[in-house]
Design a protein around this motif. Structure first.
Motif, PDB file in Angstrom:
ATOM      1  N   ARG A 197      26.440  35.442  35.817  1.00  0.00           N
ATOM      2  CA  ARG A 197      26.404  34.358  36.806  1.00  0.00           C
ATOM      3  C   ARG A 197      26.395  32.998  36.113  1.00  0.00           C
ATOM      4  NH1 ARG A 197      23.044  37.986  39.874  1.00  0.00           N
ATOM      5  NH2 ARG A 197      21.139  37.105  38.965  1.00  0.00           N
ATOM      6  N   GLN A 198      25.652  32.896  35.026  1.00  0.00           N
ATOM      7  CA  GLN A 198      25.620  31.654  34.252  1.00  0.00           C
ATOM      8  C   GLN A 198      26.919  31.460  33.480  1.00  0.00           C
ATOM      9  OE1 GLN A 198      23.166  29.343  34.386  1.00  0.00           O
ATOM     10  NE2 GLN A 198      22.231  30.641  35.961  1.00  0.00           N
ATOM     11  N   ARG A 199      27.438  32.570  32.984  1.00  0.00           N
ATOM     12  CA  ARG A 199      28.659  32.519  32.167  1.00  0.00           C
ATOM     13  C   ARG A 199      29.855  32.038  32.977  1.00  0.00           C
ATOM     14  NH1 ARG A 199      32.085  31.824  29.282  1.00  0.00           N
ATOM     15  NH2 ARG A 199      32.857  32.972  27.469  1.00  0.00           N
ATOM     16  N   LEU A 200      29.922  32.467  34.241  1.00  0.00           N
ATOM     17  CA  LEU A 200      31.053  32.112  35.089  1.00  0.00           C
ATOM     18  C   LEU A 200      31.132  30.614  35.360  1.00  0.00           C
ATOM     19  CD1 LEU A 200      31.035  35.010  37.720  1.00  0.00           C
ATOM     20  CD2 LEU A 200      32.594  34.692  35.801  1.00  0.00           C
ATOM     21  N   LYS A 201      30.013  29.917  35.231  1.00  0.00           N
ATOM     22  CA  LYS A 201      29.999  28.470  35.446  1.00  0.00           C
ATOM     23  C   LYS A 201      30.800  27.733  34.370  1.00  0.00           C
ATOM     24  CE  LYS A 201      25.509  28.472  37.805  1.00  0.00           C
ATOM     25  NZ  LYS A 201      24.096  28.005  37.762  1.00  0.00           N
ATOM     26  N   LEU A 202      31.026  28.398  33.239  1.00  0.00           N
ATOM     27  CA  LEU A 202      31.788  27.784  32.151  1.00  0.00           C
ATOM     28  C   LEU A 202      33.298  27.961  32.325  1.00  0.00           C
ATOM     29  CD1 LEU A 202      29.656  29.006  29.097  1.00  0.00           C
ATOM     30  CD2 LEU A 202      29.537  26.782  30.237  1.00  0.00           C
ATOM     31  N   ILE A 203      33.676  28.815  33.271  1.00  0.00           N
ATOM     32  CA  ILE A 203      35.091  29.147  33.454  1.00  0.00           C
ATOM     33  C   ILE A 203      35.675  28.319  34.601  1.00  0.00           C
ATOM     34  CG2 ILE A 203      36.741  30.995  33.931  1.00  0.00           C
ATOM     35  CD1 ILE A 203      34.622  32.967  32.896  1.00  0.00           C
ATOM     36  N   PRO A 204      36.645  27.458  34.337  1.00  0.00           N
ATOM     37  CA  PRO A 204      37.228  26.622  35.397  1.00  0.00           C
ATOM     38  C   PRO A 204      37.739  27.404  36.606  1.00  0.00           C
ATOM     39  CG  PRO A 204      37.887  25.787  33.274  1.00  0.00           C
ATOM     40  CD  PRO A 204      37.173  27.089  33.012  1.00  0.00           C
ATOM     41  N   ILE A 205      38.285  28.592  36.376  1.00  0.00           N
ATOM     42  CA  ILE A 205      38.786  29.392  37.492  1.00  0.00           C
ATOM     43  C   ILE A 205      37.636  30.044  38.270  1.00  0.00           C
ATOM     44  CG2 ILE A 205      40.200  31.433  38.063  1.00  0.00           C
ATOM     45  CD1 ILE A 205      42.146  30.634  35.970  1.00  0.00           C
ATOM     46  N   SER A 206      36.440  30.033  37.686  1.00  0.00           N
ATOM     47  CA  SER A 206      35.204  30.491  38.350  1.00  0.00           C
ATOM     48  C   SER A 206      35.145  31.983  38.650  1.00  0.00           C
ATOM     49  CB  SER A 206      34.972  29.707  39.653  1.00  0.00           C
ATOM     50  OG  SER A 206      34.861  28.323  39.380  1.00  0.00           O
ATOM     51  N   ARG A 207      35.830  32.769  37.860  1.00  0.00           N
ATOM     52  CA  ARG A 207      35.720  34.223  38.004  1.00  0.00           C
ATOM     53  C   ARG A 207      36.125  34.898  36.698  1.00  0.00           C
ATOM     54  NH1 ARG A 207      40.573  36.908  38.249  1.00  0.00           N
ATOM     55  NH2 ARG A 207      42.424  35.731  38.905  1.00  0.00           N
ATOM     56  N   MET A 208      35.745  36.172  36.582  1.00  0.00           N
ATOM     57  CA  MET A 208      36.187  36.960  35.447  1.00  0.00           C
ATOM     58  C   MET A 208      37.645  37.379  35.637  1.00  0.00           C
ATOM     59  SD  MET A 208      32.973  39.464  34.518  1.00  0.00           S
ATOM     60  CE  MET A 208      32.541  39.968  36.184  1.00  0.00           C
ATOM     61  N   ALA A 209      38.296  37.671  34.537  1.00  0.00           N
ATOM     62  CA  ALA A 209      39.644  38.230  34.634  1.00  0.00           C
ATOM     63  C   ALA A 209      39.550  39.688  35.067  1.00  0.00           C
ATOM     64  CB  ALA A 209      40.340  38.147  33.276  1.00  0.00           C
ATOM     65  N   LYS A 210      40.585  40.168  35.701  1.00  0.00           N
ATOM     66  CA  LYS A 210      40.677  41.589  36.022  1.00  0.00           C
ATOM     67  C   LYS A 210      41.358  42.300  34.850  1.00  0.00           C
ATOM     68  CE  LYS A 210      41.294  40.523  40.937  1.00  0.00           C
ATOM     69  NZ  LYS A 210      42.231  40.579  42.077  1.00  0.00           N
ATOM     70  N   PRO A 211      40.920  43.507  34.492  1.00  0.00           N
ATOM     71  CA  PRO A 211      41.558  44.226  33.378  1.00  0.00           C
ATOM     72  C   PRO A 211      43.067  44.336  33.523  1.00  0.00           C
ATOM     73  CG  PRO A 211      39.541  45.344  34.013  1.00  0.00           C
ATOM     74  CD  PRO A 211      39.771  44.268  35.040  1.00  0.00           C
ATOM     75  N   GLU A 212      43.535  44.534  34.758  1.00  0.00           N
ATOM     76  CA  GLU A 212      44.978  44.669  34.963  1.00  0.00           C
ATOM     77  C   GLU A 212      45.717  43.348  34.731  1.00  0.00           C
ATOM     78  OE1 GLU A 212      43.074  44.820  39.190  1.00  0.00           O
ATOM     79  OE2 GLU A 212      42.574  45.447  37.128  1.00  0.00           O
ATOM     80  N   GLU A 213      45.024  42.214  34.930  1.00  0.00           N
ATOM     81  CA  GLU A 213      45.633  40.914  34.627  1.00  0.00           C
ATOM     82  C   GLU A 213      45.846  40.768  33.128  1.00  0.00           C
ATOM     83  OE1 GLU A 213      44.280  37.527  37.734  1.00  0.00           O
ATOM     84  OE2 GLU A 213      42.604  38.476  36.696  1.00  0.00           O
ATOM     85  N   ILE A 214      44.818  41.112  32.367  1.00  0.00           N
ATOM     86  CA  ILE A 214      44.932  41.045  30.902  1.00  0.00           C
ATOM     87  C   ILE A 214      46.006  42.010  30.420  1.00  0.00           C
ATOM     88  CG2 ILE A 214      43.716  41.349  28.720  1.00  0.00           C
ATOM     89  CD1 ILE A 214      42.769  38.948  30.375  1.00  0.00           C
ATOM     90  N   ALA A 215      46.068  43.179  31.044  1.00  0.00           N
ATOM     91  CA  ALA A 215      47.077  44.170  30.669  1.00  0.00           C
ATOM     92  C   ALA A 215      48.492  43.636  30.877  1.00  0.00           C
ATOM     93  CB  ALA A 215      46.866  45.455  31.464  1.00  0.00           C
ATOM     94  N   ASP A 216      48.687  42.826  31.903  1.00  0.00           N
ATOM     95  CA  ASP A 216      50.004  42.218  32.149  1.00  0.00           C
ATOM     96  C   ASP A 216      50.421  41.331  30.980  1.00  0.00           C
ATOM     97  OD1 ASP A 216      50.939  43.225  34.578  1.00  0.00           O
ATOM     98  OD2 ASP A 216      49.734  41.831  35.751  1.00  0.00           O
ATOM     99  N   TYR A 217      49.500  40.483  30.516  1.00  0.00           N
ATOM    100  CA  TYR A 217      49.813  39.599  29.387  1.00  0.00           C
ATOM    101  C   TYR A 217      50.098  40.412  28.130  1.00  0.00           C
ATOM    102  CZ  TYR A 217      48.343  35.545  32.134  1.00  0.00           C
ATOM    103  OH  TYR A 217      48.250  34.561  33.099  1.00  0.00           O
ATOM    104  N   ILE A 218      49.303  41.430  27.900  1.00  0.00           N
ATOM    105  CA  ILE A 218      49.493  42.278  26.717  1.00  0.00           C
ATOM    106  C   ILE A 218      50.858  42.945  26.752  1.00  0.00           C
ATOM    107  CG2 ILE A 218      48.698  44.403  25.594  1.00  0.00           C
ATOM    108  CD1 ILE A 218      45.830  43.582  26.373  1.00  0.00           C
ATOM    109  N   THR A 219      51.206  43.495  27.907  1.00  0.00           N
ATOM    110  CA  THR A 219      52.486  44.192  28.038  1.00  0.00           C
ATOM    111  C   THR A 219      53.659  43.226  27.854  1.00  0.00           C
ATOM    112  OG1 THR A 219      51.432  45.687  29.632  1.00  0.00           O
ATOM    113  CG2 THR A 219      53.821  45.745  29.501  1.00  0.00           C
TER     114      THR A 219
END
Length: 240
Positions: A197-219
């Motif tokens: 909850r504290q960590r998310l305040k540092l992220i401008p998009i205000s949420r964690m990435a989804k694993p499938e989103e990261i997988a898209d970039y990797i692919t």
């Protein structure tokens, strides 16, 4: 005309992101070499649906074995088209309590051993004039590690080192890049709800990435979609 199916080696395939990356390559109909040290249950389920998966079990913690380098050559001496390193060994060390032994251990597992495997793969990629290599680093490198991840962050920082030889590889259509991954909704982070909850305040998009989103970039960086990018470290961290 029969064309040979492309193949990808995924180091750390049993991770949440690794599992999603496997699903992306199944959609592309690549042969998958899935490395893991433990937890292959999810991989086994995928294998029932898509049998073009070769499992490679090897725990990099066994690097003290005098025959380990020979074992690496035996297990990973294949003709891969892409190599993706998702190894993420965390020993929960802080800067205050790290020692030489623990730091060397993290460096070998997260950085040196994957680089050695990639060296074997790149030699074959150069011969066939096509290949993609991607090392997955962490946003923790930017912040000097988290509370208990000094060795992890330091070893990931080492992982981002790209040998100058990549300039010669590029002439043979062999590209190597890094992706610096931000906070992602994995099983590890789900156990840290209060801290998140504290960590998310540092992220401008205000949420964690989804694993499938990261997988898209990797692919995208390890298939034909990447036709020009090499020698780069790309951050995918929601704006951090």
């Amino acid at each position: 005309m029969i064309t040979k199916k492309k193949s990808v080696l995924i180091l750390g395939a049993s991770s949440d992101i690794g599992f999603e990356v496997m699903k992306k390559f199944i959609e592309l109909d690549w042969h998958i070499y899935a490395h893991y040290s433990e937890g292959p249950k999810k991989i086994s389920l995928l294998r029932k649906e898509y049998d073009d998966i070769t499992l490679i079990k090897l725990n990099f913690l066994n690097h003290k074995n005098k025959n380990f380098q020979k074992l690496l050559r035996q297990k990973f001496n294949k003709n891969y088209d892409a190599v993706i390193n998702l190894i993420g060994y965390v020993d929960n060390r802080t800067y205050e309590n790290f020692d030489l032994k623990s730091t060397i251990n993290s460096f070998l597992i997260n950085s040196a051993i994957p680089m050695f495997i990639q060296k074997i793969a790149v030699a074959k990629m150069i011969k066939k004039k096509w290949g993609r290599v991607l090392n997955c680093s962490s946003i923790s490198v930017k912040y000097g590690g988290g509370k208990n991840s000094f060795n992890y962050a330091l070893s990931k920082h080492c992982l981002e080192f790209i040998p100058n030889s990549y300039r010669q590889w590029a002439k043979k259509n062999v590209f190597v890049n890094n992706i610096r991954i931000g906070v992602t909704d994995t099983s590890i982070h789900k156990k840290m709800k209060k801290n998140m909850r504290q960590r998310l305040k540092l992220i401008p998009i205000s949420r964690m990435a989804k694993p499938e989103e990261i997988a898209d970039y990797i692919t995208n960086l390890t298939t034909e979609k990447n036709s020009y990018m090499t020698g780069q470290t790309i951050t995918v961290a929601g704006g951090e």
